[in-house]
Scaffold this motif. Sequence first.
Motif, PDB file in Angstrom:
ATOM      1  N   THR A 206       0.908  -1.160  -0.056  1.00 16.28           N
ATOM      2  CA  THR A 206       0.013   0.014   0.148  1.00 16.28           C
ATOM      3  C   THR A 206       0.758   1.310   0.062  1.00 16.28           C
ATOM      4  N   ARG A 207       2.199   1.133  -0.044  1.00 14.44           N
ATOM      5  CA  ARG A 207       3.061   2.360   0.109  1.00 14.44           C
ATOM      6  C   ARG A 207       2.581   3.136  -1.173  1.00 14.44           C
ATOM      7  N   PRO A 208       2.375   2.875  -2.420  1.00 16.04           N
ATOM      8  CA  PRO A 208       2.299   3.530  -3.611  1.00 16.04           C
ATOM      9  C   PRO A 208       0.924   4.378  -3.644  1.00 16.04           C
ATOM     10  N   VAL A 209      -0.023   3.968  -2.593  1.00 14.69           N
ATOM     11  CA  VAL A 209      -1.399   4.623  -2.469  1.00 14.69           C
ATOM     12  C   VAL A 209      -1.033   5.574  -1.511  1.00 14.69           C
ATOM     13  N   ILE A 210      -0.316   5.493  -0.332  1.00 16.68           N
ATOM     14  CA  ILE A 210      -0.059   6.958   0.600  1.00 16.68           C
ATOM     15  C   ILE A 210       0.642   7.698  -0.295  1.00 16.68           C
TER      16      ILE A 210
ATOM     17  N   GLN B 169       0.614  13.413  -2.237  1.00 18.45           N
ATOM     18  CA  GLN B 169       0.740  14.325  -3.070  1.00 18.45           C
ATOM     19  C   GLN B 169      -0.599  15.470  -3.111  1.00 18.45           C
ATOM     20  N   LEU B 170      -1.922  14.795  -2.903  1.00 13.40           N
ATOM     21  CA  LEU B 170      -3.003  15.673  -2.759  1.00 13.40           C
ATOM     22  C   LEU B 170      -2.867  16.289  -1.331  1.00 13.40           C
ATOM     23  N   TYR B 171      -2.329  15.851  -0.418  1.00 17.36           N
ATOM     24  CA  TYR B 171      -2.165  16.419   0.983  1.00 17.36           C
ATOM     25  C   TYR B 171      -1.250  17.645   0.858  1.00 17.36           C
ATOM     26  N   ARG B 172      -0.082  17.326   0.267  1.00 18.74           N
ATOM     27  CA  ARG B 172       0.870  18.607   0.090  1.00 18.74           C
ATOM     28  C   ARG B 172       0.519  19.749  -0.715  1.00 18.74           C
ATOM     29  N   HIS B 173      -0.335  19.286  -1.701  1.00 12.95           N
ATOM     30  CA  HIS B 173      -0.974  20.102  -2.579  1.00 12.95           C
ATOM     31  C   HIS B 173      -2.029  21.152  -1.819  1.00 12.95           C
TER      32      HIS B 173
ATOM     33  N   GLY C 131       3.180  27.940   1.303  1.00 10.47           N
ATOM     34  CA  GLY C 131       3.981  28.375   0.028  1.00 10.47           C
ATOM     35  C   GLY C 131       4.880  27.437  -0.718  1.00 10.47           C
ATOM     36  N   SER C 132       4.416  25.932  -0.299  1.00 17.78           N
ATOM     37  CA  SER C 132       5.643  24.824  -0.871  1.00 17.78           C
ATOM     38  C   SER C 132       5.172  24.663  -2.275  1.00 17.78           C
ATOM     39  N   LEU C 133       6.168  24.611  -3.238  1.00 14.73           N
ATOM     40  CA  LEU C 133       5.800  24.254  -4.575  1.00 14.73           C
ATOM     41  C   LEU C 133       6.232  22.916  -4.871  1.00 14.73           C
ATOM     42  N   PRO C 134       5.721  22.127  -6.001  1.00 10.40           N
ATOM     43  CA  PRO C 134       6.365  21.005  -6.449  1.00 10.40           C
ATOM     44  C   PRO C 134       7.729  21.143  -6.988  1.00 10.40           C
ATOM     45  N   ASP C 135       8.729  20.105  -7.299  1.00 12.66           N
ATOM     46  CA  ASP C 135       9.671  20.212  -7.873  1.00 12.66           C
ATOM     47  C   ASP C 135       9.573  20.225  -9.187  1.00 12.66           C
TER      48      ASP C 135
ATOM     49  N   VAL D 257       6.358  17.093  -8.530  1.00 12.49           N
ATOM     50  CA  VAL D 257       5.918  16.394  -7.549  1.00 12.49           C
ATOM     51  C   VAL D 257       6.497  17.163  -6.191  1.00 12.49           C
ATOM     52  N   PHE D 258       5.639  16.999  -5.083  1.00 12.79           N
ATOM     53  CA  PHE D 258       5.969  17.365  -3.869  1.00 12.79           C
ATOM     54  C   PHE D 258       6.811  16.461  -3.117  1.00 12.79           C
ATOM     55  N   HIS D 259       8.072  16.872  -2.518  1.00 14.72           N
ATOM     56  CA  HIS D 259       9.009  15.960  -1.863  1.00 14.72           C
ATOM     57  C   HIS D 259       8.299  15.041  -0.919  1.00 14.72           C
ATOM     58  N   THR D 260       8.797  13.963  -0.617  1.00 13.27           N
ATOM     59  CA  THR D 260       8.127  13.108   0.317  1.00 13.27           C
ATOM     60  C   THR D 260       9.200  12.786   1.399  1.00 13.27           C
TER      61      THR D 260
END
Length: 169
Positions: A14-18, A23-27, A34-38, A42-45
Amino acid sequence: MTATLSLAPVTGITRPVIERLWQLYRHDLSEFRGSLPDTAGVFHTRPLDPFLAGDDDRRAHLFLQDGPVGFALVSRPTSAPRLMSEFFVVRAARRQGVGRAAVDALFALYPGRWQIPFQEENVAAARFWRRVVAEVAVGGIDEERRPVPGKPHIPPDVWLTFAVGPDRA
């Protein structure tokens, strides 16, 4: 009728699911942080990684209701105070009792003292956490503001500290 919510520990399968939910959460949080994707979009994990590495002092749980509808990352699950490091419910499942059912299940799984941080600017989260904690806390509730480590440009987080009993369900 809404399907029953269940908690599932995150495993290799289930790792790919979380990671996708992350990504939705960080968005969602980017509005307040004020964080932006790379450059790949993609937002960093990095904050997620320790919860998926099998560390005994961190637990990752998916919220399932006819599929994944959110997650919680809990630090210090076996010692007080437990810390709700991250908590997320997908937008389509919000305001339908999913968050409350997930919190009740987590508090039943890990009774005792808790700390829950959130951003005051995230009005929906602030309202949710204050309401839930006021309803479930045994004894008093401490509220304080703490600076966000390494981010002096961001307003301080609000931290709620309280206890829940073993028979929360």
